[in-house]
Design a protein around this motif. Structure first.
Motif, mmCIF file in Angstrom:
data_model
loop_
_atom_site.group_PDB
_atom_site.id
_atom_site.type_symbol
_atom_site.label_atom_id
_atom_site.label_comp_id
_atom_site.label_asym_id
_atom_site.label_seq_id
_atom_site.Cartn_x
_atom_site.Cartn_y
_atom_site.Cartn_z
ATOM 1 N N PHE A 139 28.641 -9.801 -5.593
ATOM 2 C CA PHE A 139 27.335 -9.578 -4.989
ATOM 3 C C PHE A 139 26.354 -10.673 -5.416
ATOM 4 N N ILE A 140 25.420 -10.980 -4.521
ATOM 5 C CA ILE A 140 24.371 -11.970 -4.761
ATOM 6 C C ILE A 140 23.045 -11.230 -4.798
ATOM 7 N N ASP A 141 22.358 -11.307 -5.925
ATOM 8 C CA ASP A 141 21.121 -10.550 -6.174
ATOM 9 C C ASP A 141 19.990 -11.553 -6.352
ATOM 10 N N LEU A 142 19.126 -11.653 -5.342
ATOM 11 C CA LEU A 142 18.102 -12.704 -5.352
ATOM 12 C C LEU A 142 16.718 -12.214 -5.751
ATOM 13 N N ASP A 143 16.629 -10.975 -6.203
ATOM 14 C CA ASP A 143 15.456 -10.495 -6.929
ATOM 15 C C ASP A 143 16.000 -9.619 -8.052
ATOM 16 N N ARG A 203 11.230 -19.142 -4.432
ATOM 17 C CA ARG A 203 11.029 -17.708 -4.186
ATOM 18 C C ARG A 203 9.582 -17.336 -4.443
ATOM 19 N N LEU A 204 9.014 -16.581 -3.505
ATOM 20 C CA LEU A 204 7.616 -16.178 -3.627
ATOM 21 C C LEU A 204 7.465 -14.760 -3.081
ATOM 22 N N HIS A 205 7.045 -13.836 -3.935
ATOM 23 C CA HIS A 205 6.841 -12.460 -3.507
ATOM 24 C C HIS A 205 5.618 -12.375 -2.592
ATOM 25 N N ARG A 225 14.585 -23.177 2.570
ATOM 26 C CA ARG A 225 14.680 -23.060 1.110
ATOM 27 C C ARG A 225 13.877 -21.875 0.575
ATOM 28 N N SER A 226 13.133 -21.188 1.456
ATOM 29 C CA SER A 226 12.200 -20.144 1.026
ATOM 30 C C SER A 226 12.854 -18.776 0.998
ATOM 31 N N LEU A 227 12.727 -18.096 -0.133
ATOM 32 C CA LEU A 227 13.199 -16.724 -0.298
ATOM 33 C C LEU A 227 11.977 -15.854 -0.551
ATOM 34 N N LYS A 278 23.609 -17.556 2.430
ATOM 35 C CA LYS A 278 22.859 -18.359 3.402
ATOM 36 C C LYS A 278 21.467 -18.681 2.877
ATOM 37 N N ALA A 279 20.830 -17.706 2.231
ATOM 38 C CA ALA A 279 19.497 -17.943 1.679
ATOM 39 C C ALA A 279 19.515 -19.058 0.644
#
Length: 495
Positions: free
Chosen positions: A60-64, A239-241, A273-275, A372-373
């Protein structure tokens, strides 16, 4: 390098377009790369490992990814955050914010969190921690140590110190104020750039750099413009919330005159490039189209918002617009299976039916969408040439019920600790549920002591500095005096 073969009753392969299921399948890898996925591998293998009734799949890929001893759990049924010290008070700001943990404790929380991520089948993580209990934001030296822990445990991570140019605080009259320190924000960005130059590609490529500004409402235009330029220069993920609360939306509209996503578009921060966690509060289809046009990805974290009665409206509707989704844990537990399950149920409640969002859509977000992100076609899938980031989920648990579909069984009734083995970059980092080199009881005892210290620190940030015990109400009232109770840190959680 040894050639390793894994076998199980079910294997999730990738045919170049989509995940496919192999019955009685095999995965063969050598070094960090997968050689074969399917059945009846024809070549020599140095070691076969047969996991029996299990699902072998991509990590799994966890980006937060929860990188903290989670503090959001403290808000559960504990009233207004303004009264419980989870935000700064005006008095606390005037007295001068300070660190709640020592430097060693700051680093320990990552060791604890990274162990939990691996334990739950997460092989790639972009961690997130809270800033409210910090003097300001994160530091270069801190993250140099964090990179070492990630390498030691074998977790693939996208790292960088969080930076910001402001922090919200509560005034005595109940209004929200904003403290700004532009110089400190720029210094934080410089530290993030230095970390990227020094550590991107470290630990044999397991460590990658990323730009991680805090939140849209804690960053000035100048800081975000510099971030956008640096992201282009370094080709670094950013990454920017954003769009995670009505107060944030109102503040951005008041200060910038446009919606948060329109402002990011103006700043050239909607790119591939933005998450962007979390994307709940958008301003109609125009905002969603901005995300699609820019190629940005949303990082969906359904559990943490559902606890407060909030939800994305909706996963299926956004996805139908062409938005790429990744997933994040954000809060305790660090369990993406739980987020897949709740994300599926919440989506169907918001959509009023089951036609827009399916089980596989959420699973794809946790694997292919996250890859992909990150701009990676070698993660989130099991296929020849891909990275050997592999998880094994047991299908033998009584709680899973009779097996009718391995993924559906896991999503309906599984949990992260059904993951019994994990390989990252070809290295076995967990076997039989044991993360290599980690003393679970000792880890949990230290986490318990440290978490109680965090709870005590809430008193300093709350108005009038009340007894910290009064800020946290148990679900069932104590029969006697709470203040006389034995400290939680003296109770061994794992006898």
């Amino acid at each position: 390098m040894k050639r390793i073969g894994l076998k199980a009753s079910c294997v999730v392969g990738f045919d170049g377009q989509r995940h496919v299921l192999w019955r009685d399948g095999e995965v063969v890898f050598e070094g960090s790369r997968i050689l074969f996925v399917g059945r009846d591998y024809p070549g020599p293998v140095d070691q076969w490992i047969d996991y029996g009734n299990a699902l072998i799949g991509p990590g799994f890929i966890d980006l937060d990814a929860l990188g903290d001893l989670d503090s959001t759990v403290l808000t559960l049924d504990n009233g207004d955050e303004r009264a419980m010290g989870r935000m700064w008070s005006e008095d606390y700001l005037a007295a001068g914010p300070r660190e709640s943990y020592t430097a060693d404790e700051e680093v320990f929380k990552y060791r604890y969190a990274f162990t939990q991520l691996i334990r739950n089948g997460i092989t790639t993580a972009m961690p997130i921690t809270s800033m409210y209990y910090r003097e300001w934001a994160e530091t270069y030296d801190e993250f140099a140590a964090v990179a070492g822990i990630a390498g030691e445990l074998g977790l693939r991570t996208y790292l960088g110190p969080c930076y910001m140019s402001g922090m919200g605080y509560w005034r005595a009259d109940g209004s929200l104020g904003h403290h700004w320190d532009e110089a400190r924000g720029m210094a934080g960005l410089e530290a993030a750039a230095r970390f990227f130059y020094d550590f991107d590609g470290a630990q044999g490529g397991l460590i990658r750099g990323a730009l991680l500004p805090d939140r849209i409402q804690t960053c000035t235009p100048a800081l975000l413009q510099r971030t956008a330029a640096l992201s282009r220069e370094l080709n670094a993920p950013m990454r920017l919330h954003c769009c995670q609360g009505l107060g944030e939306v109102a503040m951005v509209e008041q200060l910038r005159g446009v919606s948060p996503l329109a402002w990011l578009q103006q700043l050239d921060l909607l790119t591939p490039r933005s998450l962007l966690p979390h994307g709940l509060y958008t301003q109609g289809d125009d905002d969603l189209q901005r995300v699609v046009d820019g190629g940005a990805s949303l990082v969906h974290c359904p559990v943490v918002f559902a606890r407060d009665g909030e939800a994305l409206n909706s996963f299926g509707r956004y996805r139908a617009k062409g938005i790429n989704f990744a997933l994040g844990t954000d809060t305790w537990p660090a369990d993406l299976l739980e987020n897949i399950r709740q994300g599926l149920n919440i989506a169907r409640l918001m959509e009023g039916g089951n036609s827009l969002t399916g089980t596989l859509d959420l699973y794809n977000a946790a694997t292919l969408g996250g890859a992909k992100a990150l701009g990676r076609d070698d993660l989130g899938r099991l296929a020849p040439g891909a990275k050997a980031d592999i998880t094994v989920f047991s299908l033998r648990g009584l709680h899973l019920g009779p097996l009718f579909d391995p993924l559906k069984n896991l999503v309906l009734a599984g949990r992260g600790d059904d993951c019994i083995a994990s390989y990252i970059d070809g290295r076995c980092v967990m076997q039989d549920g044991q993360v290599q080199g980690v003393d679970y009881p000792a880890l949990q005892r230290q986490a318990q002591r440290q978490f109680e210290k965090l709870m005590r620190s809430h008193s300093e940030r709350a108005f009038a500095q009340p007894d910290w015990k009064s800020l946290f109400q148990p679900a069932i009232p104590f029969a006697d005096d709470y203040s006389a109770q034995v400290p939680l840190s003296t109770i061994d959680p794992l006898p």
